[in-house]
Design a protein around this motif. Structure first.
Motif, PDB file in Angstrom:
ATOM      1  N   TYR A 191       9.938   8.135   7.477  1.00 62.91           N
ATOM      2  CA  TYR A 191      10.137   8.508   6.080  1.00 62.91           C
ATOM      3  C   TYR A 191       8.794   8.824   5.412  1.00 62.91           C
ATOM      4  O   TYR A 191       8.684   9.772   4.627  1.00 62.91           O
ATOM      5  N   VAL A 192       7.776   8.021   5.733  1.00 61.29           N
ATOM      6  CA  VAL A 192       6.456   8.258   5.140  1.00 61.29           C
ATOM      7  C   VAL A 192       5.883   9.595   5.606  1.00 61.29           C
ATOM      8  O   VAL A 192       5.251  10.333   4.835  1.00 61.29           O
ATOM      9  N   LYS A 193       6.126   9.950   6.874  1.00 63.09           N
ATOM     10  CA  LYS A 193       5.549  11.160   7.464  1.00 63.09           C
ATOM     11  C   LYS A 193       6.451  12.388   7.316  1.00 63.09           C
ATOM     12  O   LYS A 193       6.056  13.493   7.722  1.00 63.09           O
ATOM     13  N   ALA A 194       7.630  12.231   6.758  1.00 64.28           N
ATOM     14  CA  ALA A 194       8.606  13.329   6.739  1.00 64.28           C
ATOM     15  C   ALA A 194       8.086  14.562   6.010  1.00 64.28           C
ATOM     16  O   ALA A 194       8.381  15.694   6.411  1.00 64.28           O
ATOM     17  N   LEU A 216      12.625  -0.816  12.806  1.00 68.48           N
ATOM     18  CA  LEU A 216      12.632  -0.615  11.357  1.00 68.48           C
ATOM     19  C   LEU A 216      11.309  -0.008  10.891  1.00 68.48           C
ATOM     20  O   LEU A 216      11.293   0.884  10.030  1.00 68.48           O
ATOM     21  N   ALA A 217      10.211  -0.468  11.476  1.00 65.74           N
ATOM     22  CA  ALA A 217       8.901   0.085  11.119  1.00 65.74           C
ATOM     23  C   ALA A 217       8.815   1.553  11.508  1.00 65.74           C
ATOM     24  O   ALA A 217       8.251   2.373  10.775  1.00 65.74           O
ATOM     25  N   LEU A 218       9.395   1.914  12.658  1.00 68.46           N
ATOM     26  CA  LEU A 218       9.376   3.311  13.093  1.00 68.46           C
ATOM     27  C   LEU A 218      10.175   4.192  12.140  1.00 68.46           C
ATOM     28  O   LEU A 218       9.756   5.318  11.808  1.00 68.46           O
ATOM     29  N   LEU A 219      11.312   3.700  11.681  1.00 69.11           N
ATOM     30  CA  LEU A 219      12.118   4.467  10.734  1.00 69.11           C
ATOM     31  C   LEU A 219      11.376   4.639   9.409  1.00 69.11           C
ATOM     32  O   LEU A 219      11.342   5.743   8.834  1.00 69.11           O
ATOM     33  N   ASP A 271       0.811  -1.217   0.000  1.00 69.03           N
ATOM     34  CA  ASP A 271       0.000   0.000   0.000  1.00 69.03           C
ATOM     35  C   ASP A 271       0.847   1.272   0.000  1.00 69.03           C
ATOM     36  O   ASP A 271       0.391   2.324   0.449  1.00 69.03           O
ATOM     37  N   GLU A 272       2.071   1.189  -0.501  1.00 70.34           N
ATOM     38  CA  GLU A 272       2.945   2.369  -0.472  1.00 70.34           C
ATOM     39  C   GLU A 272       2.387   3.520  -1.300  1.00 70.34           C
ATOM     40  O   GLU A 272       2.725   4.690  -1.070  1.00 70.34           O
ATOM     41  N   ALA A 310       1.051   4.086   6.433  1.00 69.11           N
ATOM     42  CA  ALA A 310       1.417   4.534   7.785  1.00 69.11           C
ATOM     43  C   ALA A 310       0.674   3.739   8.849  1.00 69.11           C
ATOM     44  O   ALA A 310       1.233   3.424   9.910  1.00 69.11           O
ATOM     45  N   GLU A 311      -0.564   3.383   8.588  1.00 65.84           N
ATOM     46  CA  GLU A 311      -1.334   2.581   9.552  1.00 65.84           C
ATOM     47  C   GLU A 311      -0.702   1.205   9.739  1.00 65.84           C
ATOM     48  O   GLU A 311      -0.599   0.709  10.872  1.00 65.84           O
ATOM     49  N   HIS A 312      -0.281   0.588   8.646  1.00 68.49           N
ATOM     50  CA  HIS A 312       0.371  -0.724   8.750  1.00 68.49           C
ATOM     51  C   HIS A 312       1.689  -0.613   9.519  1.00 68.49           C
ATOM     52  O   HIS A 312       1.994  -1.462  10.378  1.00 68.49           O
TER      53      HIS A 312
END
Length: 247
Positions: free
Chosen positions: A133-136, A126-129, A101-102, A109-111
Motif C-alpha cells: 500500500y505504501v509503495k502502490a 501483514l507487513a508485506l501488504l 513514521d507514516e 517502508a524501511e520499518h
C-alpha cells in the motif's frame, strides 16, 4: 562333561561381554553425557527465552504507555530496542514504528520491510501488504504484482486484499480491461471479506462500460446489370467466281 563345556562357553561369553564393554563404554558414556547436556541446554534456553519474552513484553507495555502519553521519543527508543530482539516482539515493534513514521513513506517502508524480513508468518504477511500500500503510488503495475505475488499465492483475506490493490492499480494506470477482469474475479472469491466485496462492486460500477464487440460486416448484394448481347458483325462478301465479270 556337558557341564564343563557349558561352563567354558559361559566364561567365554563373559569375557567377550567384558571386552565389548571396555571397547564401547567410553562412547556410551560420552553419548549419555551429551544427551544430558542437550537436555540441560534446552531447558536453560527455554528459561532464557521465557525471561527474554517477559522482558520484551514489559518493554512493549511501557512503549504503549509512552504512546498514550504522546511521548514519541521514549516510545521510539523502546521500539528500536525491541526491533533488534530475537523474540516475536521485533516484527510487532517494526509495525508500530511504521505507524509512527507514516508521514515519511520512505522510513515507514524501511520499518515494514524489516518486519517482512523477520519471516514471522502472519505478522510478516501483514507487513508485506502494508508495504505494498505504501509503495502502490510509486511502483509500476508490474512491480506491484511482483511485490504482492507471495500473498496472492495464498488464500484468505490478505490474498484478496492484495488482488484488490493490483486491480485498483490497473484501473489507475488506464488498463481498464485488466481492472475489470480482476474485480470480476474478486466477486467470486469466497475468501474476500464482505466490505471488500462491497468496494469491488462499487469499483466495477465506476469503470467505463466494456466496449461492444464489433459487428460482422454484412456483405452488400448488388443486382447484376443486364446487358444486351452485342450484335454480330456483318459477314464479309463472298469472293467472285473466277472468269465472271461483275455487272
Amino acid at each position: 562333561m556337558t557341564d564343563a563345556f557349558e561352563e567354558v562357553e559361559e566364561s567365554l561369553r563373559h569375557d567377550k561381554a567384558g571386552q565389548l564393554w571396555k571397547t564401547y563404554s567410553p562412547w556410551l558414556a560420552g553419548a549419555a553425557v551429551a544427551l544430558i547436556l542437550a537436555v540441560a541446554g534446552y531447558q536453560a534456553w527455554r528459561v532464557f527465552q521465557d525471561q527474554a519474552v517477559e522482558a520484551d513484553a514489559k518493554t512493549f507495555s511501557k512503549v504503549m504507555d509512552n504512546l498514550e502519553q504522546k511521548d514519541l521519543t521514549a516510545a521510539r527508543d523502546g521500539l528500536t530496542k525491541l526491533s533488534a530482539s530475537k523474540t516475536g516482539f521485533a516484527a510487532l515493534a517494526d509495525h508500530v514504528l511504521a505507524g509512527i513514521d507514516e508521514g515519511n513513506p520512505k522510513l515507514a517502508a524501511e520499518h515494514l520491510q524489516a518486519a517482512v524480513d523477520q519471516k514471522t508468518g502472519l505478522m510478516s504477511d501483514l507487513a508485506l501488504l502494508k508495504l505494498a500500500y505504501v509503495k502502490a503510488d510509486t511502483d509500476t503495475l508490474a512491480d506491484l504484482e511482483k511485490r504482492v505475488a507471495p500473498l496472492e499465492k495464498k488464500t484468505g483475506p490478505m490474498a484478496a486484499l492484495a488482488r484488490e490493490l493490483v486491480a485498483a492499480k490497473a484501473a489507475a494506470t488506464g488498463d481498464i480491461e485488466r481492472a475489470r477482469r480482476d474485480y470480476q474475479a474478486l466477486t467470486l472469491d469466497l475468501d474476500a471479506p464482505p466490505s471488500l466485496q462491497q468496494r469491488v462492486n462499487q469499483s466495477l460500477s465506476l469503470l467505463p462500460p466494456a466496449p461492444k464487440p464489433a459487428a460482422a460486416a454484412t456483405p452488400v448484394l448488388t443486382k447484376p446489370v443486364m446487358t444486351k448481347p452485342a450484335a454480330p458483325a456483318p459477314a464479309a462478301p463472298a469472293p467472285a467466281a473466277a472468269g465472271k465479270k461483275t455487272p
